[in-house]
Design a protein around this motif. Structure first.
Motif, PDB file in Angstrom:
ATOM      1  N   GLY A 272       0.828  -1.392  -0.006  1.00 39.67           N
ATOM      2  CA  GLY A 272      -0.078   0.566   0.391  1.00 39.67           C
ATOM      3  C   GLY A 272       0.934   1.422   0.542  1.00 39.67           C
ATOM      4  N   THR A 273       0.314   2.270   0.524  1.00 37.30           N
ATOM      5  CA  THR A 273       0.913   3.869   0.699  1.00 37.30           C
ATOM      6  C   THR A 273       0.607   4.628   2.289  1.00 37.30           C
ATOM      7  OG1 THR A 273      -0.790   4.331  -0.356  1.00 37.30           O
ATOM      8  CG2 THR A 273       0.987   3.566  -2.144  1.00 37.30           C
ATOM      9  N   VAL A 274       1.436   5.128   2.191  1.00 38.80           N
ATOM     10  CA  VAL A 274       2.119   6.082   3.234  1.00 38.80           C
ATOM     11  C   VAL A 274       0.862   7.223   2.928  1.00 38.80           C
ATOM     12  CG1 VAL A 274       3.055   7.923   4.717  1.00 38.80           C
ATOM     13  CG2 VAL A 274       3.856   5.126   3.867  1.00 38.80           C
ATOM     14  N   GLU A 275      -0.115   7.824   3.199  1.00 42.90           N
ATOM     15  CA  GLU A 275      -1.533   9.105   3.690  1.00 42.90           C
ATOM     16  C   GLU A 275      -0.623  10.029   3.504  1.00 42.90           C
ATOM     17  OE1 GLU A 275      -5.821   8.264   2.454  1.00 42.90           O
ATOM     18  OE2 GLU A 275      -4.761   7.113   0.522  1.00 42.90           O
ATOM     19  N   ALA A 276      -0.161   9.651   4.949  1.00 39.82           N
ATOM     20  CA  ALA A 276      -0.069  10.858   5.744  1.00 39.82           C
ATOM     21  C   ALA A 276       0.721  10.594   6.045  1.00 39.82           C
ATOM     22  CB  ALA A 276      -0.858  11.471   6.160  1.00 39.82           C
TER      23      ALA A 276
ATOM     24  N   ARG B 245      -2.736   3.151   3.598  1.00 38.24           N
ATOM     25  CA  ARG B 245      -3.793   2.252   2.680  1.00 38.24           C
ATOM     26  C   ARG B 245      -3.116   1.404   2.383  1.00 38.24           C
ATOM     27  NH1 ARG B 245      -8.887   4.008   1.898  1.00 38.24           N
ATOM     28  NH2 ARG B 245      -8.450   6.124   1.871  1.00 38.24           N
ATOM     29  N   GLY B 246      -4.534   0.014   2.327  1.00 36.08           N
ATOM     30  CA  GLY B 246      -3.477  -0.859   1.812  1.00 36.08           C
ATOM     31  C   GLY B 246      -3.275  -1.719   2.826  1.00 36.08           C
ATOM     32  N   LEU B 247      -3.134  -2.129   3.949  1.00 39.91           N
ATOM     33  CA  LEU B 247      -2.777  -2.981   5.720  1.00 39.91           C
ATOM     34  C   LEU B 247      -3.907  -2.239   6.340  1.00 39.91           C
ATOM     35  CD1 LEU B 247      -0.942  -5.770   5.644  1.00 39.91           C
ATOM     36  CD2 LEU B 247       0.584  -3.461   6.855  1.00 39.91           C
ATOM     37  N   LEU B 248      -4.808  -4.021   7.032  1.00 38.35           N
ATOM     38  CA  LEU B 248      -5.727  -3.519   8.004  1.00 38.35           C
ATOM     39  C   LEU B 248      -5.340  -4.589   8.779  1.00 38.35           C
ATOM     40  CD1 LEU B 248      -9.207  -4.172   5.047  1.00 38.35           C
ATOM     41  CD2 LEU B 248      -8.465  -2.533   6.265  1.00 38.35           C
ATOM     42  N   GLU B 249      -5.562  -5.151  10.105  1.00 38.05           N
ATOM     43  CA  GLU B 249      -5.196  -5.371  10.927  1.00 38.05           C
ATOM     44  C   GLU B 249      -5.174  -6.455  11.019  1.00 38.05           C
ATOM     45  OE1 GLU B 249      -7.021  -1.609  12.699  1.00 38.05           O
ATOM     46  OE2 GLU B 249      -7.536  -2.749  10.987  1.00 38.05           O
TER      47      GLU B 249
END
Length: 195
Positions: free
Chosen positions: A5-9, A102-106
């Motif tokens: 995923g990506t780092v949104e912030a 975004r792209g990595l859930l628990e």
């Protein structure tokens, strides 16, 4: 294919008073998104402070990450609670997180998994467990209970390779031993009657 995923912030904040039960308590919960790269050190992000090292900070809990996918849930909860803290989309860092991902859930993050980024590497260490500061920061007394019930807790990261990180960075996940996921560990610690 492993989750990526990506780092949104990237969010940091200095310790400051937060009203908890009507009393000011020192807290590093309030974070502000940063522009440009932020240095990642073994104890956390440059410019970030923790007031209570028992819940955030130190080597194992140097960085707190939270999935951006859960933000619509908190926006709905906020609207139902009618606390009016924000008018549009919730701001990054709302949950006190250093990294809005975004792209990595628990359920996809396992203890020991490594997040490889262009400028650093981080290792999933443990879930975040809600406390009274979450209620105070979000402005309603049931926020912690809602986190327990939803399982939308986010997770702490240890720093495997220091360096730098910035909003927009992509990451890939290198699997660790895959013995327990963040979701499983969070559910195992859930109280019978969450508050």
């Amino acid at each position: 294919m492993q989750p990526s995923g990506t780092v949104e912030a990237v969010n940091v904040g200095r310790a400051q008073p937060l009203l908890v039960g009507g009393r000011p308590v020192a807290s590093g919960f309030l974070k502000t998104p940063q522009t440009g790269p932020v240095q990642v050190r073994s104890a956390g992000l440059e410019g970030d402070e923790q007031a209570d090292m028992t819940v955030h900070g130190g080597i194992a809990k140097a960085v707190y990450a939270y999935p951006a996918e859960h933000y619509p849930f908190w926006q709905t909860v906020q609207a139902q609670a009618r606390v009016g803290l924000w008018n549009e989309a919730p701001p990054p860092g709302l949950l006190g997180e250093n990294l809005t991902l975004r792209g990595l859930l628990e359920s996809q993050a396992w203890i020991g998994d490594r997040l490889e980024l262009p400028g650093c590497a981080l290792v999933v260490s443990e879930p975040r467990f809600p406390c009274s500061k979450l209620n105070a920061a979000l402005g309603f007394s049931q926020a912690g209970k809602m986190m327990w019930q939803s399982g939308f807790c986010g997770f702490y990261l240890a720093v495997h390779r220091p360096g730098q990180i910035a909003a927009g960075d992509a990451f890939s996940v290198l699997p660790g031993p895959r013995e327990v996921s963040i979701s499983e560990l969070f559910r195992a610690r859930r109280p019978a009657q969450p508050r």
